[in-house]
Design an enzyme around this catalytic site. Structure first.
Site, PDB file in Angstrom:
ATOM      1  N   GLN A   1       6.578   2.110  10.961  1.00  0.00           N
ATOM      2  CA  GLN A   1       8.006   2.387  11.160  1.00  0.00           C
ATOM      3  C   GLN A   1       8.767   1.077  11.451  1.00  0.00           C
ATOM      4  O   GLN A   1       8.348   0.051  10.973  1.00  0.00           O
ATOM      5  CB  GLN A   1       8.242   3.424  12.267  1.00  0.00           C
TER       6      GLN A   1
ATOM      7  N   LYS B   1       5.855  -4.021   5.396  1.00  0.00           N
ATOM      8  CA  LYS B   1       4.868  -4.480   6.391  1.00  0.00           C
ATOM      9  C   LYS B   1       3.450  -4.522   5.807  1.00  0.00           C
ATOM     10  O   LYS B   1       2.713  -5.481   6.024  1.00  0.00           O
ATOM     11  CB  LYS B   1       4.870  -3.530   7.618  1.00  0.00           C
TER      12      LYS B   1
ATOM     13  N   GLY C   1       3.748   4.859   5.437  1.00  0.00           N
ATOM     14  CA  GLY C   1       3.266   4.680   4.066  1.00  0.00           C
ATOM     15  C   GLY C   1       3.382   3.206   3.750  1.00  0.00           C
ATOM     16  O   GLY C   1       4.485   2.696   3.593  1.00  0.00           O
ATOM     17  N   HIS C   2       2.248   2.512   3.719  1.00  0.00           N
ATOM     18  CA  HIS C   2       2.249   1.055   3.532  1.00  0.00           C
ATOM     19  C   HIS C   2       1.614   0.729   2.182  1.00  0.00           C
ATOM     20  O   HIS C   2       0.438   0.974   1.958  1.00  0.00           O
ATOM     21  CB  HIS C   2       1.461   0.383   4.664  1.00  0.00           C
TER      22      HIS C   2
ATOM     23  N   ASP D   1       9.707   0.732   6.132  1.00  0.00           N
ATOM     24  CA  ASP D   1       9.568   0.428   4.700  1.00  0.00           C
ATOM     25  C   ASP D   1      10.070  -0.963   4.338  1.00  0.00           C
ATOM     26  O   ASP D   1      10.563  -1.201   3.238  1.00  0.00           O
ATOM     27  CB  ASP D   1      10.307   1.488   3.849  1.00  0.00           C
ATOM     28  N   GLU D   2       9.920  -1.888   5.260  1.00  0.00           N
ATOM     29  CA  GLU D   2      10.377  -3.262   5.011  1.00  0.00           C
ATOM     30  C   GLU D   2       9.387  -4.025   4.136  1.00  0.00           C
ATOM     31  O   GLU D   2       9.701  -5.100   3.612  1.00  0.00           O
ATOM     32  CB  GLU D   2      10.540  -4.022   6.340  1.00  0.00           C
TER      33      GLU D   2
ATOM     34  N   ARG E   1       2.355  -4.902   2.734  1.00  0.00           N
ATOM     35  CA  ARG E   1       2.077  -6.000   1.811  1.00  0.00           C
ATOM     36  C   ARG E   1       2.033  -7.350   2.543  1.00  0.00           C
ATOM     37  O   ARG E   1       1.298  -8.246   2.161  1.00  0.00           O
ATOM     38  CB  ARG E   1       3.029  -5.989   0.615  1.00  0.00           C
TER      39      ARG E   1
HETATM   40  P1  GDP Z   1       6.044  -0.602   4.673  1.00  0.00           P
HETATM   41  O1  GDP Z   1       6.071   0.824   5.079  1.00  0.00           O
HETATM   42  O2  GDP Z   1       6.853  -1.480   5.570  1.00  0.00           O
HETATM   43  O3  GDP Z   1       4.650  -1.143   4.480  1.00  0.00           O
HETATM   44  O4  GDP Z   1       6.757  -0.678   3.239  1.00  0.00           O
HETATM   45  P2  GDP Z   1       6.544   0.343   1.992  1.00  0.00           P
HETATM   46  O5  GDP Z   1       5.212   0.068   1.387  1.00  0.00           O
HETATM   47  O6  GDP Z   1       6.850   1.730   2.398  1.00  0.00           O
HETATM   48  O7  GDP Z   1       7.736  -0.098   1.057  1.00  0.00           O
HETATM   49  C1  GDP Z   1       7.853  -1.394   0.591  1.00  0.00           C
HETATM   50  C2  GDP Z   1       7.860  -1.379  -0.952  1.00  0.00           C
HETATM   51  O8  GDP Z   1       8.321  -2.617  -1.435  1.00  0.00           O
HETATM   52  C3  GDP Z   1       6.471  -1.194  -1.549  1.00  0.00           C
HETATM   53  O9  GDP Z   1       6.598  -0.461  -2.731  1.00  0.00           O
HETATM   54  C4  GDP Z   1       6.027  -2.627  -1.854  1.00  0.00           C
HETATM   55  O10 GDP Z   1       5.107  -2.706  -2.932  1.00  0.00           O
HETATM   56  C5  GDP Z   1       7.334  -3.256  -2.220  1.00  0.00           C
HETATM   57  N1  GDP Z   1       7.459  -4.696  -1.889  1.00  0.00           N
HETATM   58  C6  GDP Z   1       7.056  -5.336  -0.758  1.00  0.00           C
HETATM   59  N2  GDP Z   1       7.442  -6.628  -0.785  1.00  0.00           N
HETATM   60  C7  GDP Z   1       8.103  -6.808  -1.954  1.00  0.00           C
HETATM   61  C8  GDP Z   1       8.791  -7.913  -2.539  1.00  0.00           C
HETATM   62  O11 GDP Z   1       8.871  -9.023  -1.991  1.00  0.00           O
HETATM   63  N3  GDP Z   1       9.389  -7.689  -3.748  1.00  0.00           N
HETATM   64  C9  GDP Z   1       9.340  -6.489  -4.385  1.00  0.00           C
HETATM   65  N4  GDP Z   1       9.961  -6.352  -5.540  1.00  0.00           N
HETATM   66  N5  GDP Z   1       8.713  -5.418  -3.858  1.00  0.00           N
HETATM   67  C10 GDP Z   1       8.107  -5.578  -2.646  1.00  0.00           C
HETATM   68  P1  IMO Z   2       6.644   3.087   7.539  1.00  0.00           P
HETATM   69  O1  IMO Z   2       5.515   2.700   8.467  1.00  0.00           O
HETATM   70  C1  IMO Z   2      10.543   4.944   7.073  1.00  0.00           C
HETATM   71  C2  IMO Z   2      11.423   8.342   9.716  1.00  0.00           C
HETATM   72  C3  IMO Z   2      11.532   9.727   9.116  1.00  0.00           C
HETATM   73  C4  IMO Z   2      12.507  10.376  10.079  1.00  0.00           C
HETATM   74  C5  IMO Z   2      12.105   9.779  11.421  1.00  0.00           C
HETATM   75  C6  IMO Z   2      11.184  10.664  12.239  1.00  0.00           C
HETATM   76  O2  IMO Z   2       6.184   3.383   6.144  1.00  0.00           O
HETATM   77  O3  IMO Z   2       7.733   2.077   7.622  1.00  0.00           O
HETATM   78  P2  IMO Z   2       8.635  11.350  12.072  1.00  0.00           P
HETATM   79  O4  IMO Z   2       7.866  12.006  10.974  1.00  0.00           O
HETATM   80  O5  IMO Z   2       8.120  10.005  12.459  1.00  0.00           O
HETATM   81  O6  IMO Z   2       8.813  12.238  13.283  1.00  0.00           O
HETATM   82  O7  IMO Z   2      10.117  11.146  11.455  1.00  0.00           O
HETATM   83  O8  IMO Z   2      11.442   8.555  11.125  1.00  0.00           O
HETATM   84  N1  IMO Z   2      10.153   7.634   9.408  1.00  0.00           N
HETATM   85  C7  IMO Z   2      10.061   6.592   8.577  1.00  0.00           C
HETATM   86  N2  IMO Z   2      10.975   5.999   7.794  1.00  0.00           N
HETATM   87  N3  IMO Z   2       9.291   4.456   7.123  1.00  0.00           N
HETATM   88  C8  IMO Z   2       8.362   5.020   7.917  1.00  0.00           C
HETATM   89  O9  IMO Z   2       7.138   4.491   8.106  1.00  0.00           O
HETATM   90  C9  IMO Z   2       8.720   6.172   8.662  1.00  0.00           C
HETATM   91  N4  IMO Z   2       8.051   6.984   9.529  1.00  0.00           N
HETATM   92  C10 IMO Z   2       8.948   7.856   9.977  1.00  0.00           C
HETATM   93  O10 IMO Z   2      12.033   9.680   7.805  1.00  0.00           O
HETATM   94  O11 IMO Z   2      13.812   9.925   9.802  1.00  0.00           O
HETATM   95 MG    MG Z   3       6.595   2.703   4.269  1.00  0.00          MG
END
Ligand code: GDP
Ligand code: IMO
Ligand code: MG
Length: 428
Positions: A226, A18, A42-43, A15-16, A20
């Site tokens: 991840q 990636k 979840g991206h 959830d860094e 976006r």
């Molecule tokens: P991913 O799994 O690495 O693709 O990240 P997620 O989508 O799960 O979570 C990242 C969240 O941060 C999302 O809601 C994005 O819309 C949001 N986001 C990404 N980059 C930025 C940023 O630079 N600033 C802000 N405020 N939100 C961001």
């Molecule tokens: P993105 O791609 C954050 C975590 C789960 C759990 C562990 C194992 O959006 O960054 P799993 O269902 O893979 O067997 O769960 O990994 N986890 C994540 N945490 N972002 C994710 O994906 C994740 N995918 C799995 O919460 O701790």
């Molecule tokens: Mg995510």
């Protein structure tokens, strides 16, 4: 001229941002490729106020005339994928050509049921907090050499044989161990054949597609799911996922050779989050953690669970730089830190009176360490419209420069908001 591969890798616990980053870099890319994980990802991508959440589809699907690849290393849940596709088609946003590797393993209904049953049966202290998407059990079958691959969905006889033996075993587990009802062969078989029909137009040799693109001088972007600390080998085992999100996983999960990988962008959130169970030394369980959760919208894109929040961990980040061979850092969500009087960074782990600066993923060790912090001055200025590094407040620039000095890696992109263009691009 040969093309090149660039990788977008999660440097923390996922959830860094990636998705976006992949989307924001989309203009310079020809092929977008997912190489591991499944619908646990979840991206989130936001373009002109419209929000899209990708789980299995690569985040490049919104770009016209490009190719999006789901590689052999992904575990594919056909139901989820077909839903995602029809949702995107419904919005008229499915602009890329989609290619699915026939060698990708299929997440079957019994994998999801088993994932949930196993998680429910774990004691409180040993729960992983999985997403319940069947990821672990599907990879278990893959490595046990009994899994069902996408290509099997196109072959009714092979599918029947494999499904029978898999289901016989899984139903024994459900009824004898987990006290659950057995699943019906006929129902799953019928469902799987219909998935095969729907997926068939997309199934191709993904490795060949990518390598032909490289032979034509094109740029291939690997989209990690991840993050490094969730890697099955290099993360905080067993509180990890069951695949290799790290950069080397990209080659294995797509059938592309390592010498093509020219750049590895580590995506680093300006603070730190974790969802699910497992150690998190720099977690802030107080008001600041809550502030970050609210301001950063830190709720899971897949499960909706609140993410634990805390401070950037340099011990873990330097480790992620090493494991991934990171050449660039993409620092996301710097804007979320705006308004904090003090910004802290974990610089060492203290255990038995000793400070260590090298990461060790052993969870018993990590659960016992105390974070050692360095403090930075915060800033109040709204930075969401800043597009030039020099226009950032002094304190924000000092924070970025510190990260570069500590890691030895340039921070080449800075996210100042979730929209496609809310980025400071310094050097790609
Ligand atoms: P991913 O799994 O690495 O693709 O990240 P997620 O989508 O799960 O979570 C990242 C969240 O941060 C999302 O809601 C994005 O819309 C949001 N986001 C990404 N980059 C930025 C940023 O630079 N600033 C802000 N405020 N939100 C961001
Ligand atoms: P993105 O791609 C954050 C975590 C789960 C759990 C562990 C194992 O959006 O960054 P799993 O269902 O893979 O067997 O769960 O990994 N986890 C994540 N945490 N972002 C994710 O994906 C994740 N995918 C799995 O919460 O701790
Ligand atoms: Mg995510």
């Amino acid at each position: 001229m040969k093309g090149k591969v660039e990788a977008i890798i999660g440097a923390q616990w996922g959830d860094e941002g990636k998705g976006r980053v992949v989307d924001s870099l989309g203009d310079r890319v020809d092929v977008f490729a997912r190489y591991q994980g499944g619908a646990n990802a979840g991206h989130t991508v936001i373009v002109e106020g419209k929000k899209h959440v990708f789980h299995l589809l690569p985040s490049g699907m919104l770009y016209s005339g490009k190719t999006c690849v789901i590689g052999n290393g992904v575990v594919l849940d056909p139901e989820q994928l077909l839903n995602e596709l029809s949702e995107l088609q419904g919005k008229g946003e499915d602009r890329s050509r989609l290619v699915i590797s026939g060698s990708a393993h299929v997440v079957m209904p019994y994998h999801k049921k088993l994932d949930q049953a196993q998680e429910a049966s774990r004691d409180q202290g040993s729960k992983i907090g999985t997403t319940g998407r069947g990821i672990g059990p599907c990879y278990v079958d893959k490595y046990n050499r009994c899994g069902i691959r996408v290509e099997d969905l196109l072959d009714p006889e092979a599918l029947r044989e494999k499904l029978e033996s898999n289901l016989d075993e899984k139903n024994l587990l459900f009824t004898k161990i987990y006290d659950e009802a057995p699943l019906s062969f006929d129902e799953i078989y019928r469902q799987a054949l219909s998935w095969g029909k729907s997926l068939e137009p997309y199934v191709d040799d993904a490795s060949l597609v990518i390598n032909e693109a490289l032979n034509n001088g094109q740029t291939v972007l690997l989209e990690g799911a991840q993050g490094t600390l969730l890697d099955v080998d290099h993360g905080t085992y067993p509180m990890v996922t069951s695949s290799s999100p790290t950069s080397a996983g990209g080659c294995v999960g797509l059938g592309v050779a390592p010498q093509y990988v020219e750049k590895v962008y580590g995506v680093v959130k300006a603070y730190l989050t974790r969802v699910g169970e497992g150690p998190f030394p720099s977690e802030d369980k107080g008001d600041t953690g809550q502030y970050l959760r609210d301001k950063g919208g830190e709720y899971g894109a897949t499960t909706g669970r609140p993410r634990k929040c805390g401070w950037l961990d340099m011990v873990a980040l330097r480790y992620a730089v090493r494991i991934n061979g990171m050449t660039h850092i993409t620092l996301t969500k710097l804007d979320v830190l705006t308004g904090l009087r003090e910004v802290k960074v974990c610089v060492a782990y203290r255990s038995n009176g000793e400070d260590r600066t090298e990461f060790n993923g052993n969870i018993r060790y990590l659960n016992g360490v105390e974070p050692v912090y360095r403090s930075f001055q915060g800033w109040d200025e709204d930075i969401s419209s800043v597009r030039d590094f020099d226009d950032l407040p002094d304190a924000a620039r000092a924070y970025v420069r510190y990260i570069e000095e500590e890691t030895g890696v340039p921070v080449s992109i800075i996210g100042v908001g979730p929209e496609r263009d809310q980025m400071i691009v310094r050097d790609l």
